[in-house]
Design a protein around this motif. Sequence first.
Motif, PDB file in Angstrom:
ATOM      1  N   LEU A  85      33.491  47.017  42.601  1.00 11.41           N
ATOM      2  CA  LEU A  85      33.938  46.509  41.230  1.00 11.41           C
ATOM      3  C   LEU A  85      35.372  46.589  40.891  1.00 11.41           C
ATOM      4  O   LEU A  85      35.910  45.662  40.319  1.00 11.41           O
ATOM      5  CB  LEU A  85      33.036  47.678  40.349  1.00 11.41           C
ATOM      6  N   ILE A  86      35.981  47.470  41.379  1.00  7.76           N
ATOM      7  CA  ILE A  86      37.463  47.482  41.002  1.00  7.76           C
ATOM      8  C   ILE A  86      38.446  46.291  41.768  1.00  7.76           C
ATOM      9  O   ILE A  86      39.256  45.613  41.185  1.00  7.76           O
ATOM     10  CB  ILE A  86      38.192  48.839  41.464  1.00  7.76           C
ATOM     11  N   HIS A  87      37.834  46.098  43.094  1.00 11.51           N
ATOM     12  CA  HIS A  87      38.441  44.926  43.696  1.00 11.51           C
ATOM     13  C   HIS A  87      37.993  43.565  42.902  1.00 11.51           C
ATOM     14  O   HIS A  87      38.843  42.496  42.836  1.00 11.51           O
ATOM     15  CB  HIS A  87      37.859  44.644  45.069  1.00 11.51           C
ATOM     16  N   ILE A  88      36.890  43.275  42.558  1.00 15.44           N
ATOM     17  CA  ILE A  88      36.663  42.067  41.622  1.00 15.44           C
ATOM     18  C   ILE A  88      37.356  42.112  40.402  1.00 15.44           C
ATOM     19  O   ILE A  88      37.903  40.951  40.210  1.00 15.44           O
ATOM     20  CB  ILE A  88      35.219  42.055  41.537  1.00 15.44           C
ATOM     21  N   LEU A  89      37.429  43.238  39.585  1.00 10.31           N
ATOM     22  CA  LEU A  89      38.034  43.082  38.473  1.00 10.31           C
ATOM     23  C   LEU A  89      39.599  42.793  38.588  1.00 10.31           C
ATOM     24  O   LEU A  89      40.234  42.142  37.826  1.00 10.31           O
ATOM     25  CB  LEU A  89      37.965  44.510  37.678  1.00 10.31           C
ATOM     26  N   LEU A  90      40.195  43.497  39.615  1.00  9.71           N
ATOM     27  CA  LEU A  90      41.444  43.221  40.037  1.00  9.71           C
ATOM     28  C   LEU A  90      41.748  41.675  40.330  1.00  9.71           C
ATOM     29  O   LEU A  90      42.713  40.926  39.779  1.00  9.71           O
ATOM     30  CB  LEU A  90      42.158  44.120  41.157  1.00  9.71           C
ATOM     31  N   HIS A  91      40.787  41.109  41.297  1.00 10.60           N
ATOM     32  CA  HIS A  91      40.964  39.754  41.546  1.00 10.60           C
ATOM     33  C   HIS A  91      40.806  39.002  40.223  1.00 10.60           C
ATOM     34  O   HIS A  91      41.775  37.954  40.211  1.00 10.60           O
ATOM     35  CB  HIS A  91      39.902  39.354  42.751  1.00 10.60           C
ATOM     36  N   LEU A  92      40.015  38.995  39.410  1.00 13.17           N
ATOM     37  CA  LEU A  92      39.685  38.176  38.497  1.00 13.17           C
ATOM     38  C   LEU A  92      40.979  38.353  37.256  1.00 13.17           C
ATOM     39  O   LEU A  92      41.491  37.385  36.740  1.00 13.17           O
ATOM     40  CB  LEU A  92      38.363  38.635  37.912  1.00 13.17           C
ATOM     41  N   SER A  93      41.270  39.735  37.001  1.00 13.75           N
ATOM     42  CA  SER A  93      42.415  39.708  36.101  1.00 13.75           C
ATOM     43  C   SER A  93      43.642  39.135  36.544  1.00 13.75           C
ATOM     44  O   SER A  93      44.380  38.720  35.941  1.00 13.75           O
ATOM     45  CB  SER A  93      42.687  41.201  35.993  1.00 13.75           C
TER      46      SER A  93
ATOM     47  N   LEU B   1      46.027  35.992  34.645  1.00 11.02           N
ATOM     48  CA  LEU B   1      47.420  36.258  34.869  1.00 11.02           C
ATOM     49  C   LEU B   1      47.942  35.244  35.312  1.00 11.02           C
ATOM     50  O   LEU B   1      49.112  34.436  34.691  1.00 11.02           O
ATOM     51  CB  LEU B   1      47.699  37.382  35.244  1.00 11.02           C
ATOM     52  N   THR B   2      47.794  34.507  36.605  1.00 11.50           N
ATOM     53  CA  THR B   2      48.223  33.603  37.468  1.00 11.50           C
ATOM     54  C   THR B   2      48.119  32.315  36.679  1.00 11.50           C
ATOM     55  O   THR B   2      49.078  31.556  36.614  1.00 11.50           O
ATOM     56  CB  THR B   2      47.662  33.559  38.917  1.00 11.50           C
ATOM     57  N   TRP B   3      46.800  32.036  36.320  1.00 11.28           N
ATOM     58  CA  TRP B   3      46.397  30.810  35.761  1.00 11.28           C
ATOM     59  C   TRP B   3      47.310  30.620  34.312  1.00 11.28           C
ATOM     60  O   TRP B   3      48.043  29.566  34.167  1.00 11.28           O
ATOM     61  CB  TRP B   3      45.092  30.668  35.150  1.00 11.28           C
ATOM     62  N   TRP B   4      47.652  31.801  33.601  1.00 14.48           N
ATOM     63  CA  TRP B   4      48.180  31.625  32.373  1.00 14.48           C
ATOM     64  C   TRP B   4      49.716  31.309  32.623  1.00 14.48           C
ATOM     65  O   TRP B   4      50.363  30.694  32.008  1.00 14.48           O
ATOM     66  CB  TRP B   4      48.153  32.915  31.888  1.00 14.48           C
ATOM     67  N   CYS B   5      50.299  31.974  33.735  1.00 15.54           N
ATOM     68  CA  CYS B   5      51.738  31.662  34.181  1.00 15.54           C
ATOM     69  C   CYS B   5      51.971  30.310  34.672  1.00 15.54           C
ATOM     70  O   CYS B   5      53.032  29.874  34.443  1.00 15.54           O
ATOM     71  CB  CYS B   5      51.964  32.652  35.176  1.00 15.54           C
ATOM     72  N   LEU B   6      50.960  29.782  35.486  1.00 20.37           N
ATOM     73  CA  LEU B   6      51.222  28.439  36.036  1.00 20.37           C
ATOM     74  C   LEU B   6      51.135  27.320  34.905  1.00 20.37           C
ATOM     75  O   LEU B   6      51.527  26.352  35.226  1.00 20.37           O
ATOM     76  CB  LEU B   6      50.125  28.329  37.109  1.00 20.37           C
ATOM     77  N   GLN B   7      50.650  27.693  33.797  1.00 15.06           N
ATOM     78  CA  GLN B   7      50.569  26.668  32.555  1.00 15.06           C
ATOM     79  C   GLN B   7      51.785  26.365  32.110  1.00 15.06           C
ATOM     80  O   GLN B   7      52.202  25.530  31.477  1.00 15.06           O
ATOM     81  CB  GLN B   7      49.855  27.244  31.407  1.00 15.06           C
ATOM     82  N   ALA B   8      52.952  27.269  32.334  1.00 18.33           N
ATOM     83  CA  ALA B   8      54.242  27.252  31.857  1.00 18.33           C
ATOM     84  C   ALA B   8      55.150  26.258  33.151  1.00 18.33           C
ATOM     85  O   ALA B   8      56.109  25.718  32.750  1.00 18.33           O
ATOM     86  CB  ALA B   8      55.120  28.272  31.910  1.00 18.33           C
TER      87      ALA B   8
END
Length: 79
Positions: A9-17, A21-28
Amino acid sequence: MNPDGQEALIHILLHLSFFILTWWCLQAFRFDVFIRRPESLKGRLLIILFAIAISYSVSSFFIDYFDFSLYLRYLFFTL
């Protein structure tokens, strides 16, 4: 919940978070400099694949860092 389920569960949540974050940063980032039509399906798919590749690398780094830090106790104490 057993420890393996908690770890998964921790691994899944880390990968998704980190993906979010990466998707948000790539928008710039200006993909129109490198891609002819970044708003097309192929352009969007390429951006998603970039986000997956970057987020997987970053989250794997943090997961490995955490796991290795837990193994440091065996350097000093042998139980």
